[in-house]
Design an enzyme around this catalytic site. Sequence first.
Site, PDB file in Angstrom:
ATOM      1  N   ARG A  38      81.389  19.582  52.025  1.00 37.44           N
ATOM      2  CA  ARG A  38      80.247  19.226  52.871  1.00 37.44           C
ATOM      3  C   ARG A  38      80.700  19.119  54.327  1.00 37.44           C
ATOM      4  O   ARG A  38      81.871  18.909  54.636  1.00 37.44           O
ATOM      5  CB  ARG A  38      79.601  17.904  52.449  1.00 37.44           C
ATOM      6  CG  ARG A  38      80.448  16.649  52.644  1.00 37.44           C
ATOM      7  CD  ARG A  38      80.193  15.921  53.948  1.00 37.44           C
ATOM      8  NE  ARG A  38      81.168  14.866  54.171  1.00 37.44           N
ATOM      9  CZ  ARG A  38      82.277  15.016  54.855  1.00 37.44           C
ATOM     10  NH1 ARG A  38      82.580  16.170  55.380  1.00 37.44           N
ATOM     11  NH2 ARG A  38      83.127  14.003  55.025  1.00 37.44           N
ATOM     12  N   HIS A  45      80.413   7.529  60.184  1.00 38.55           N
ATOM     13  CA  HIS A  45      80.844   6.138  59.986  1.00 38.55           C
ATOM     14  C   HIS A  45      79.646   5.190  59.968  1.00 38.55           C
ATOM     15  O   HIS A  45      79.734   4.046  60.389  1.00 38.55           O
ATOM     16  CB  HIS A  45      81.881   5.719  61.043  1.00 38.55           C
ATOM     17  CG  HIS A  45      83.224   6.368  60.790  1.00 38.55           C
ATOM     18  ND1 HIS A  45      84.144   5.843  59.909  1.00 38.55           N
ATOM     19  CD2 HIS A  45      83.762   7.507  61.274  1.00 38.55           C
ATOM     20  CE1 HIS A  45      85.214   6.644  59.872  1.00 38.55           C
ATOM     21  NE2 HIS A  45      85.001   7.666  60.676  1.00 38.55           N
ATOM     22  N   GLY A 132      92.405  17.846  53.238  1.00 41.85           N
ATOM     23  CA  GLY A 132      92.701  17.098  54.461  1.00 41.85           C
ATOM     24  C   GLY A 132      92.010  17.681  55.682  1.00 41.85           C
ATOM     25  O   GLY A 132      92.367  17.375  56.816  1.00 41.85           O
ATOM     26  N   GLY A 134      88.766  17.305  56.223  1.00 44.71           N
ATOM     27  CA  GLY A 134      87.560  16.525  56.509  1.00 44.71           C
ATOM     28  C   GLY A 134      86.297  17.185  55.987  1.00 44.71           C
ATOM     29  O   GLY A 134      85.197  16.862  56.417  1.00 44.71           O
ATOM     30  N   SER A 136      85.533  17.159  52.699  1.00 45.25           N
ATOM     31  CA  SER A 136      85.278  16.537  51.408  1.00 45.25           C
ATOM     32  C   SER A 136      85.811  17.320  50.223  1.00 45.25           C
ATOM     33  O   SER A 136      85.129  17.445  49.197  1.00 45.25           O
ATOM     34  CB  SER A 136      83.783  16.295  51.205  1.00 45.25           C
ATOM     35  OG  SER A 136      83.485  15.028  51.630  1.00 45.25           O
ATOM     36  N   ASP A 182      79.579  11.438  50.983  1.00 45.54           N
ATOM     37  CA  ASP A 182      80.117  12.714  50.513  1.00 45.54           C
ATOM     38  C   ASP A 182      79.596  13.056  49.117  1.00 45.54           C
ATOM     39  O   ASP A 182      79.185  14.186  48.849  1.00 45.54           O
ATOM     40  CB  ASP A 182      81.648  12.665  50.503  1.00 45.54           C
ATOM     41  CG  ASP A 182      82.203  12.318  51.874  1.00 45.54           C
ATOM     42  OD1 ASP A 182      81.459  12.469  52.862  1.00 45.54           O
ATOM     43  OD2 ASP A 182      83.360  11.888  51.957  1.00 45.54           O
TER      44      ASP A 182
HETATM   45  C1  GLA Z   1      84.653   9.913  54.959  1.00 45.91           C
HETATM   46  C2  GLA Z   1      84.066   9.007  53.891  1.00 45.91           C
HETATM   47  C3  GLA Z   1      82.537   8.907  54.036  1.00 45.91           C
HETATM   48  C4  GLA Z   1      82.129   8.546  55.460  1.00 45.91           C
HETATM   49  C5  GLA Z   1      82.849   9.441  56.469  1.00 45.91           C
HETATM   50  C6  GLA Z   1      82.596   9.013  57.889  1.00 45.91           C
HETATM   51  O1  GLA Z   1      84.247  11.222  54.765  1.00 45.91           O
HETATM   52  O2  GLA Z   1      84.383   9.489  52.611  1.00 45.91           O
HETATM   53  O3  GLA Z   1      82.033   7.980  53.113  1.00 45.91           O
HETATM   54  O4  GLA Z   1      82.347   7.198  55.716  1.00 45.91           O
HETATM   55  O5  GLA Z   1      84.254   9.448  56.261  1.00 45.91           O
HETATM   56  O6  GLA Z   1      81.275   9.207  58.240  1.00 45.91           O
END
Ligand code: GLA
Length: 393
Positions: A38, A45, A132, A134, A136, A182
């Site tokens: 995703r 956050h 890693g 970001g 997911s 996510d």
């Molecule tokens: C990570 C976490 C999510 C979310 C994001 C920041 O991906 O798994 O739950 O908090 O950081 O938005």
Amino acid sequence: MKYGTPPRQKPTPLMNLISALAPASVTGADFQVSAPGRVNLIGEHTDYNQGWVLPIAIERGIQMHVRRRSDRLALLRSQSQKESVRVDLASPIHPGLIPWGRYAEGVLSEYLKLGWKIPGFEADITADLPAGGGLSSSAALEIATATAIEALCQRTLPAVDRALLCQRAEQEFAGVPCGIMDQFAITFARTDQALLLDCNSQQMTHVELNSASLAILVVNSGVKHALADGEYAKRRAECAAAASWLEVASLRDVSSSLWQTKGSSLPELLQSRVKHVVSENERTLRFVAALKNSDWEGAGRLMYASHESLAADYQVSCPELDTLVELARRIPGVYGCRMTGGGFGGCVVALIEKSQSEAAMEEFEQRYKKATSIAPALFLTRAAAGPEVSPLR
Ligand code: GLA
């Protein structure tokens, strides 16, 4: 989705791509499962502060070829990491030594705790998502594992329960106190639609994202992010401390009048954290309104503002992500750009004018390489659909 009669779906382009790459060891699989990664368009956050998020699933993800076994062992092999994880399904499961394996072990463990009797199986895992990065990859692996378990057991959990189970697995087995974004983003993804999720009520609204003139670009900074290293947990704890100082259940409930009367009494660091969360929630709702009005420039400005807030007030960016966003401001056809996901590395997401996407990608590539000596991986994506199961025999 019901697995009693497995759906006969046309494989997606992603499946075709990964099938073509799949090694010989997967022959004899009974079915395949795919789960997308995703990218979050805005609302960063905010999930663990009970606010709003707006992610999409992407056209890249994780795929598993699954074969039933007659015993109670689960053997998961990662083709990219060249490692295997072995789990005895007849005993309680504990986190193992292989980091990626913990996401799958956590999910298996949660289903066992619910009393499910999972039959033995082997799974070959392939991915075209950077770990890693970001995007997911962890939640994609969790959801793929959950989907495979349900297909093997021929029963399903309600989708919300499955997403929450995967979140618990990540929290307990990988030690990341993640929010719900996510797992919900992947579970409830729809083609050409973003998901507006109210993380407080878990109410979901799909938002059309299907303009002939708009493209979504993901650029990987090449800097690996690690959420388990403590900074993510620290931000969560700071938000909880600020909420209790302000005597609200979560930062979602900070109204402007409360902020005006009590905000300045907070320690300075916590003030910055609250400022980010409150403003990011507002930006997310304004972004949705901008999308609905096809106001790409307005949406883009909100993305830049989101990045500034994450960098200055929430302090989860890094120099390479900031460089990418600064470059974006000077590249023709880019409406907006921001870091996406937990931060400290990983990717940026940009909204761009479709007719200029190729030129914009080249510009990103060349300028970032010149500025940092890192060759960025970058790709365009549409909002993709959620997990799928396809029988192979
Ligand atoms: C990570 C976490 C999510 C979310 C994001 C920041 O991906 O798994 O739950 O908090 O950081 O938005």
